[in-house]
Design an enzyme around this catalytic site. Structure first.
Site, PDB file in Angstrom:
ATOM      1  N   LYS A  53      68.258  26.035  87.075  1.00  0.00           N
ATOM      2  CA  LYS A  53      69.298  25.080  87.447  1.00  0.00           C
ATOM      3  C   LYS A  53      70.499  25.796  88.060  1.00  0.00           C
ATOM      4  CE  LYS A  53      69.653  21.686  84.464  1.00  0.00           C
ATOM      5  NZ  LYS A  53      69.952  21.284  83.084  1.00  0.00           N
TER       6      LYS A  53
ATOM      7  N   ARG B 179      75.602  22.281  80.525  1.00  0.00           N
ATOM      8  CA  ARG B 179      74.182  22.032  80.734  1.00  0.00           C
ATOM      9  C   ARG B 179      73.364  23.285  80.491  1.00  0.00           C
ATOM     10  NH1 ARG B 179      73.999  20.068  86.852  1.00  0.00           N
ATOM     11  NH2 ARG B 179      72.110  19.035  86.099  1.00  0.00           N
TER      12      ARG B 179
ATOM     13  N   GLY C 162      63.769  17.713  79.457  1.00  0.00           N
ATOM     14  CA  GLY C 162      64.067  17.024  78.212  1.00  0.00           C
ATOM     15  C   GLY C 162      64.068  17.897  76.973  1.00  0.00           C
TER      16      GLY C 162
ATOM     17  N   MET D 273      66.127  20.654  76.379  1.00  0.00           N
ATOM     18  CA  MET D 273      67.421  21.216  75.988  1.00  0.00           C
ATOM     19  C   MET D 273      68.473  20.126  76.136  1.00  0.00           C
ATOM     20  SD  MET D 273      66.328  24.337  75.581  1.00  0.00           S
ATOM     21  CE  MET D 273      67.709  25.425  75.699  1.00  0.00           C
TER      22      MET D 273
ATOM     23  N   ARG E 195      64.942  21.276  91.977  1.00  0.00           N
ATOM     24  CA  ARG E 195      63.934  22.248  91.541  1.00  0.00           C
ATOM     25  C   ARG E 195      62.608  21.829  92.149  1.00  0.00           C
ATOM     26  NH1 ARG E 195      64.538  19.893  85.601  1.00  0.00           N
ATOM     27  NH2 ARG E 195      63.650  17.849  85.991  1.00  0.00           N
TER      28      ARG E 195
ATOM     29  N   HIS F 221      60.595   9.944  80.293  1.00  0.00           N
ATOM     30  CA  HIS F 221      60.087  11.136  79.609  1.00  0.00           C
ATOM     31  C   HIS F 221      58.556  11.134  79.596  1.00  0.00           C
ATOM     32  CE1 HIS F 221      58.848  13.418  75.978  1.00  0.00           C
ATOM     33  NE2 HIS F 221      59.774  14.273  76.429  1.00  0.00           N
TER      34      HIS F 221
ATOM     35  N   SER G  46      24.094  41.739  86.581  1.00  0.00           N
ATOM     36  CA  SER G  46      24.855  40.514  86.379  1.00  0.00           C
ATOM     37  C   SER G  46      25.472  40.605  84.983  1.00  0.00           C
ATOM     38  CB  SER G  46      23.945  39.297  86.487  1.00  0.00           C
ATOM     39  OG  SER G  46      24.682  38.137  86.187  1.00  0.00           O
TER      40      SER G  46
ATOM     41  N   CYS H 293      27.992  36.149  85.237  1.00  0.00           N
ATOM     42  CA  CYS H 293      27.363  34.844  85.052  1.00  0.00           C
ATOM     43  C   CYS H 293      27.707  34.209  83.724  1.00  0.00           C
ATOM     44  CB  CYS H 293      25.855  34.957  85.211  1.00  0.00           C
ATOM     45  SG  CYS H 293      25.096  35.940  83.910  1.00  0.00           S
TER      46      CYS H 293
ATOM     47  N   TYR I 241      30.177  38.726  93.332  1.00  0.00           N
ATOM     48  CA  TYR I 241      30.226  37.274  93.159  1.00  0.00           C
ATOM     49  C   TYR I 241      30.555  36.907  91.719  1.00  0.00           C
ATOM     50  CZ  TYR I 241      25.595  37.513  90.983  1.00  0.00           C
ATOM     51  OH  TYR I 241      24.557  37.813  90.150  1.00  0.00           O
TER      52      TYR I 241
END
Ligand code: ADP
Ligand code: MG
Ligand code: MG
Length: 887
Positions: free
Chosen positions: A26, A96, A105, A107, A352, A468, A777, A844, A864
């Site tokens: 903020k 704030r 919500g 703080m 934000r 909220h 694998s 895998c 892969y």
């Protein structure tokens, strides 16, 4: 000396812009907005470092901070021309919180600080609006008593309700200056009664009390819960922002609002938000009055009457829209904004990056890249791979019958069915027992977070699209319907009424967060749409991806799904489920229970055509792609008969007595099957089993090549190898069989023989094993079990405690234990490559679909990953993101 206070606004900046770690999100963005010339009330930020030091020092402030804060107040006074505590024209401030990442919500904020019995009269005079001044004072006492003095906020709300009832009012705004002045007296009495002291009149005491409370709220229970759920370290601390107040409660030309620059639920490029005329701060999200829409289009779509901001305040709206565009260009992302209009003048109070649903994240990323705001690679990096899961899952079938109870706001998309529960604790308790629940509340508050997390969906009777419940549900990816006004909830009786119908706790309902509908019972679902933005992002992801993505699949249907999701081959085709098929199990049992090779071969002959058919079907779907087939792996006793009738059936097929069979079954009993006679140990002791499987594979491959011209590329995989010799023996069986089949069929097929690496010894001896095997694998499920000495099936009892105590950062069966198991993989890869530079390496296990594990595979340079069909797109995106990080 460390600087703890950074100023912003009024043309002054101490350079906080951009440093979210120091100033919190903020604070950094307030400075950022002011720096690009947007209207931001002046203020200052006390850094997160101060918060950490405050806790280190035993919750006291260093002396130097007093001086810095005094300078900060002087800055605000200089810009506004008002003085803090001045009786004639007082400066009021807000205090704030603001951590590095937004914790909506979580703080507490205090508004209108600086009012007392004297300055309030100054505010009356200076504003010429007594009602506004007393409204501000009563709000201040109410918030300060709650947040700083921690008094019972219910009693203050009750006093407000009584004040309204006495006059027959329903809205706060109907209260007159006199009513509010009387309410202030009542509030002050409540403070004295509960706190034992009069409400603090010294404005500096007020300020320091509030600063301490913001730092204190960092360690509140609800903040801790939020941090735990979102992996936010407690050591980060919060910053404190002290800022000149601007007033949305100065009559009908004033307002307060929240907005998103795009729709956070769908991602649509349309301003989205709500505002309230003559209101302050959290009134919009608290659901005190029903907020009005921002745009005319949104109002019309919703069929709502009250004027939108676009209609009610056209000039301010145009300015706001200009600000939205500036902010998006500056921050290059969708913004979540808080603003206030004071007598027609717009003020920005927060911006934000906005939380959004997976669907919106996808659309916004693709749109922004198309708009040229970000690059394709940035778009790829921005979509949370794990959250794609939400899009790949079914939504309500539009054709399924629905028993619609009511409709609320479509606050967070997705569909969910479950039992109705009316409180968070019950939601959590039932969810732990594996029940699907829908949490139903009048409105939610931060105390409900754990229940929201446990629930499959959330339904509220009150609150708008930015309530909220809506914000938190979108962040968590939970479907949510909010503001379903026709619900009459009786949480004591655990029932809700909708008109004449009653729904009780435990009844099943379905909510559709995309339409807002609430339905009785559960409703059928349909598969998701994979074209459009999703397809576009996948194309972009594939451009930067290095790792190939295969799938774990063993039925033609799964193979087809996986191919649609973009699988580039099969990384693991298990063969055991094929043995369980009802039509074959008797032959399988006959094979297992035979006590001679001859008996076994007789049974295997029956299985061969069946296996060949299985493989042919899979090869057909996967034509031209590699298909890794794991030869039989599980301990044989898993296939044994249980019931008398089953024994009888097998006995008849094999031509032996039931008693004889039972004796044999007993012999097969194992004390620890996971470490018993399984994997290649079966192939070593009964080579004819692997021989039959190899024959089925090669015959099917030749047949498909013959039929379609496109041969599959079988990669025959031997499980549970610990030594080179085991693999040598098995490779010999496979190669001999291949040669025989190719001679019979008159054609050859390219194939590879390789092994799973799932035992620590195999990893250590990978250099030797690679002399025989053409690929490895990593079977990370077993490798995790065997490395940690933990059985996955029994780990449930203690693993959560292990994660809670920080022994493992995450469940090692979900996300690879990089330090331990990961080290074995690195070592095996290195040793394997030293012997055979072109050795194929893949993974895998279940981990192949976990983004963090995929990032590890990228770093290790595997070729892969292989994931279950529905996780293939997640793996593609995660692999692309890992490749981008490595750049
Ligand atoms: P949160 O982090 O919970 O959103 P904020 O610090 O943003 O808390 O404060 C909540 C609301 O209080 C803001 O959205 C805004 O409406 C109001 N507010 C905060 N500071 C001011 C201010 N200086 N002037 C007017 N309103 C403010
Ligand atoms: Mg708040
Ligand atoms: Mg805010």
């Amino acid at each position: 000396m460390t600087k703890y206070v950074y100023r912003f606004g009024g043309g002054v900046s101490d350079g906080g812009q951009g440093d979210k770690n120091l100033l919190g999100g903020k604070g950094a963005n307030l400075d950022g907005m002011a720096s690009i010339g947007l209207p931001v009330p002046p203020g200052f930020t006390i850094t997160t470092e101060m918060c950490t030091r405050y806790y280190d020092d035993g919750e006291v402030f260093p002396e130097s901070l007093r001086e810095e804060v005094a300078n900060g107040i002087a800055h605000i006074e200089g810009v506004t021309g008002k003085k803090f505590g001045d009786v004639a024209d007082p400066l009021l401030v807000s205090v704030r919180s603001g951590a590095r990442v937004s914790m909506p919500g979580m703080m507490d904020t205090v508004l209108n600080l600086g009012l007392n019995d004297e300055t309030v009269t100054g505010l009356v005079a200076a504003s010429g609006d007594a009602r506004f001044a007393w409204d501000s004072y009563r709000r201040f006492i109410q918030m300060y008593s709650d947040v700083v003095l921690e008094l019972d906020h219910g009693s203050f709300e009750e006093a407000l309700e009584i004040a309204k009832e006495d006059k027959g009012f329903t809205l706060d705004t109907e209260l007159s200056a006199e009513d509010l002045q009387a309410l202030v007296s009542t509030y002050k009495k409540l403070v004295e009664e509960q706190w034992g002291k009069p409400f603090p009149q010294d404005v500096n005491d007020q300020l320091w009390g509030a600063v301490g409370a913001v730092f204190g709220s960092w360690q509140s229970e609800r903040a801790k819960v939020y941090r735990r759920l979102n992996d936010i370290p407690g050591g980060w601390g919060t910053a404190v922002n002290v800022q000149a107040m601007v007033f949305g409660n100065m009559g009908d030309t004033s307002a307060t609002g929240v907005a998103f620059t795009r729709d956070p639920a769908t991602g649509e490029r349309a301003y989205y938000g709500e505002f309230l005329i003559n209101a302050q701060g959290e009134d919009v999200v608290a659901g005190i009055r029903t907020p009005q829409y921002l745009t005319r289009q949104a109002r019309e779509r919703a069929g709502a009457k009250p004027a939108s901001m676009e209609e009610a305040m056209p000039e301010t709206y145009v300015e706001l829209a200009r600000v939205f565009d500036l902010l998006e260009t500056h921050y290059r992302d969708m913004q979540d904004i808080e603003f206030t209009v004071e007598r027609g003048k717009l003020w920005m109070l927060q911006t934000r990056s906005g939380k959004r649903t997976a669907k919106a994240a996808l659309k916004i990323a693709v749109d922004m890249a198309n708009e040229g705001l970000i690059t394709e690679a940035e778009a790829v990096a921005r979509v949370d791979a794990a959250a794609l899961d939400q899009l790949l899952h079914p939504t309500l079938d539009p054709k399924a019958p629905r028993d619609v109870l009511t409709k609320g706001l479509p606050a967070s998309p997705g569909a969910a069915s479950g039992q109705v529960v009316f409180d968070a604790d019950t939601a959590e308790r039932l969810a732990e027992m594996g029940e699907a629940v829908i949490l139903v509340r009048v409105e939610t508050s931060p105390e409900d977070i754990h229940g929201m997390h446990a629930a499959k969906g959330i339904l509220t009777a009150r609150g708008g699209m930015t309530s909220h419940a809506a914000v938190v549900a979108r962040g968590m990816g939970r479907p949510c319907v909010s503001g379903a006004g026709s619900l009459a909830i009786d949480s004591k009786a655990k029932t809700m009424r909708i008109g004449s119908r009653e729904v009780k706790e435990g009844d099943i309902i379905t909510i559709d967060g995309a339409s807002g509908e609430v339905m009785f019972g559960s409703v059928a679902t349909v598969q998701p749409e994979l074209a459009g933005d999703f397809g576009t992002l996948m194309v972009w992801a594939d451009k930067v991806r290095r790792l190939k993505v295969r799938t774990n699949a063993e039925t033609p249907a799964d193979c087809r799904t996986a191919r649609e999701f973009g699988a580039e081959g099969i990384g693991l085709c298990r063969t055991e489920h094929m043995f369980f098929d009802a039509a074959r199990i008797t032959a399988v049992r006959q094979m297992i229970l035979a006590d001679s090779e001859k008996g076994r071969r007789a049974a295997l002959d029956k299985l061969l055509p069946e296996q060949r058919k299985d493989f042919a079907e899979i090869f057909e779907v996967m034509a031209g792609l590699p298909v890794t087939i794991r030869l039989l792996d599980p301990p044989l006793h898993e296939f044994l008969p249980h019931q008398e009738s089953e024994f009888a059936e097998v006995a008849q097929a094999a031509g032996v007595s039931v008693d004889e069979l039972k004796r044999r079954a007993n012999e097969l009993h194992e004390f620890n099957p996971m470490l018993g006679h399984r994997g290649c140990r079966l192939g070593v002791t009964y080579p004819e089993i692997y021989e039959m499987q190899a024959r089925a594979i090669f015959e099917a491959a030749c047949d498909i090549a013959e039929k379609s011209g496109a041969a599959p590329i079988p990669e025959v995989m031997v499980p549970l190898v610990a030594t080179k010799r085991e693999l040598e023996l098995m490779k010999d069986v496979i190669d001999t069989t291949a040669k025989a089949v190719f001679a019979e069929k008159g054609r050859t097929i390219d194939y590879l023989v390789g092994t799973m690496i799932e035992l620590p010894r195999a990893a250590l001896k990978a250099g030797e094993i690679a002399e025989v095997g053409a690929f490895f694998s990593f079977g990370t499920n077993d490798l995790t079990q065997t490395t940690l000495g933990v059985s996955r099936d029994d780990a449930g009892r203690f693993l959560t405690t292990y994660v809670d105590k920080g022994i493992f950062p995450r469940d090692p069966f979900v996300s690879i234990d990089v330090e331990g198991v990961g080290q074995l993989i690195e070592l095996a890869a290195e040793r394997g490559r030293a012997t055979r530079p072109d050795i194929k390496l893949g993974i895998c296990g279940e981990h192949g679909g976990d983004p963090a594990s995929i990032a590890f595979c990228e770093q290790t340079g595997l070729d892969y990953v292989s994931a279950s069909p529905y996780r293939v797109p997640i793996a593609r995106l995660a692999a692309a993101q890992a490749a981008l990080k490595a750049r």
